[in-house]
Enzyme design. Sequence first.
Site, mmCIF file in Angstrom:
data_model
loop_
_atom_site.group_PDB
_atom_site.id
_atom_site.type_symbol
_atom_site.label_atom_id
_atom_site.label_comp_id
_atom_site.label_asym_id
_atom_site.label_seq_id
_atom_site.Cartn_x
_atom_site.Cartn_y
_atom_site.Cartn_z
ATOM 1 N N GLU A 289 15.812 -37.873 -9.540
ATOM 2 C CA GLU A 289 14.915 -38.932 -10.009
ATOM 3 C C GLU A 289 13.637 -38.957 -9.163
ATOM 4 O O GLU A 289 12.583 -39.373 -9.626
ATOM 5 C CB GLU A 289 15.633 -40.292 -9.963
ATOM 6 C CG GLU A 289 15.225 -41.197 -11.107
ATOM 7 C CD GLU A 289 16.082 -42.440 -11.265
ATOM 8 O OE1 GLU A 289 16.271 -43.177 -10.276
ATOM 9 O OE2 GLU A 289 16.560 -42.707 -12.375
ATOM 10 N N HIS A 310 37.251 -23.174 -8.723
ATOM 11 C CA HIS A 310 37.964 -22.770 -9.932
ATOM 12 C C HIS A 310 37.286 -23.333 -11.163
ATOM 13 O O HIS A 310 37.918 -23.556 -12.192
ATOM 14 C CB HIS A 310 39.418 -23.247 -9.850
ATOM 15 C CG HIS A 310 40.144 -22.636 -8.693
ATOM 16 N ND1 HIS A 310 41.005 -21.563 -8.840
ATOM 17 C CD2 HIS A 310 40.100 -22.909 -7.367
ATOM 18 C CE1 HIS A 310 41.475 -21.219 -7.649
ATOM 19 N NE2 HIS A 310 40.943 -22.018 -6.736
ATOM 20 N N LYS A 422 14.405 -46.029 -22.044
ATOM 21 C CA LYS A 422 14.767 -47.442 -21.915
ATOM 22 C C LYS A 422 14.007 -48.276 -22.949
ATOM 23 O O LYS A 422 14.568 -49.151 -23.598
ATOM 24 C CB LYS A 422 14.418 -47.954 -20.511
ATOM 25 C CG LYS A 422 15.254 -47.373 -19.388
ATOM 26 C CD LYS A 422 14.879 -48.089 -18.090
ATOM 27 C CE LYS A 422 15.335 -47.318 -16.876
ATOM 28 N NZ LYS A 422 14.782 -47.843 -15.624
HETATM 29 O O1 PA5 Z 1 16.602 -45.329 -8.186
HETATM 30 C C1 PA5 Z 1 16.184 -46.128 -8.990
HETATM 31 O O2 PA5 Z 1 15.145 -46.787 -8.803
HETATM 32 C C2 PA5 Z 1 16.939 -46.384 -10.270
HETATM 33 O O3 PA5 Z 1 17.995 -45.504 -10.427
HETATM 34 C C3 PA5 Z 1 17.477 -47.806 -10.277
HETATM 35 O O4 PA5 Z 1 18.351 -47.984 -9.208
HETATM 36 C C4 PA5 Z 1 18.209 -48.108 -11.588
HETATM 37 O O5 PA5 Z 1 17.369 -47.841 -12.673
HETATM 38 C C5 PA5 Z 1 18.638 -49.552 -11.621
HETATM 39 O O6 PA5 Z 1 17.534 -50.388 -11.465
HETATM 40 P P1 PA5 Z 1 17.702 -51.878 -11.030
HETATM 41 O O7 PA5 Z 1 18.226 -51.898 -9.653
HETATM 42 O O8 PA5 Z 1 16.330 -52.457 -11.130
HETATM 43 O O9 PA5 Z 1 18.650 -52.525 -11.990
#
Ligand code: PA5
Length: 454
Positions: A289, A310, A422
């Site tokens: 990410e 495996h 989203k």
């Molecule tokens: O790393 C990140 O920013 C995302 O993976 C968030 O943790 C995830 O989208 C969840 O977001 P939030 O904590 O606002 O619910």
Amino acid sequence: MTAGSKRQDILDWTNASWERLPASVDLRKRAGEMAQKLAGEITAGKLPFLSTPFMAALEKDLAGLESGFLAGFEHMLLLGIGGSALGARALQKAFASGQDLPGHTGKSLWIMDNVDAAVLEAHLDRLPADKTLVYVVSKSGDTIETIGQYFLVKDWLKKALPGAWKDHLLLNTDEQKGYLRQEAETFGIRTLPVPDNLGGRYSAISAVGLVPAAFLGMDWRALVKGFQAVAAPLTDPKLDAASLAAHPAFEFAVWGKALMDEGFCELITFFYIPAWSSFADWFAQLWAESLGKDGMGSQPLPAVGATDQHSVNQMFLDGPRNKACLFVERAGGPEGLPFPADMPPIFDYLQGKRFGVLLPAEALGTRMALTQSQVPLVALRLGADDAQAAGKMMALLGAATLLTGWLMGINPVDQPAVELGKRLAKARLGADGLAEEKAALAAFVTGGRDERGF
Ligand code: PA5
């Protein structure tokens, strides 16, 4: 480790293949620029994950929670997704693995990081509300997967405990904004703050991961100590080119970026500490990410030894030559049971040995096989698989990810590409506005298809 000896946590660069990564030479010259950027961002309060300015207050809160509020519950139901869940799961699996073993009697942590209707229902059917604390973690306070579950769980609590439902909730969210913050204020629900600029995937060593750790009785203080030991040189006001160049997070970042430049677009994380396999998932999210931007990055491939020898290992060894590997192992490890004397002669080589000999032998075999297959490999070898080592590893990999992103010239703390999906999901559910997304969706679902039965 022998009694009294100093533990050693090592990064072994022997098989990193620097000779095949020519870009590393110029990347190393950027240590001064990176040190300046780090200092600037830390001074501006943009990297609380490294400088942990919130930690003193949090440690006080945690100590109080541990001996008071948290002690009153047998179950914790954590609602959160992505960075709000993966750190807690990694810590749980590594340091409170009892829940996955027969005969578990201690506290239980249930992490709900999906929108599986049947799983949520099963939990609400079976958990005793009066012994359950619901820990809702969302930095934004608006994430539909988490908030959708929150509505149903709150309803469940209200029905089961009409006079006490609020006392079974703990919200961890932004200090000012978002729906969860409003909820806390409207109903007077207990909260912990997610500090400004502390993004989900960088937040495991904050209340996000430490509250579940404290609930499970983990040594969270050692975790924090390990984390801060590795982070401290990076947040030192005297940081300069030489000290950053000497830090393993920078070296890892140089390696990570140089690999990408040579077309190594997949990064295996092979954990030969089986209980730590969820750290590979934690790292996969952190790396992917943070760095999957502008057509660049490298795809993390989480794997655990010996299981994945495996499974996917054939592809690692003899598939496309585009993989590098971070290999994580520990010194020592449990000895295990002795093998019985009545084994057939073909297994004579196990006579007199204990079960614990298998894992290190397999780790060595796999590490060498990967190296012989020309997979650039760095081994992270821990002196012990304890909380302090986990904290050190998390700081190292967090800082390395950030620095890799900066060397790539991208922003490693945002995730713009995941926003479209989203918005489209919300449009599909009929949320207000989102006219463009609704039109695009309509075209997508009604457009020509090529669908065939099988
Ligand atoms: O790393 C990140 O920013 C995302 O993976 C968030 O943790 C995830 O989208 C969840 O977001 P939030 O904590 O606002 O619910």
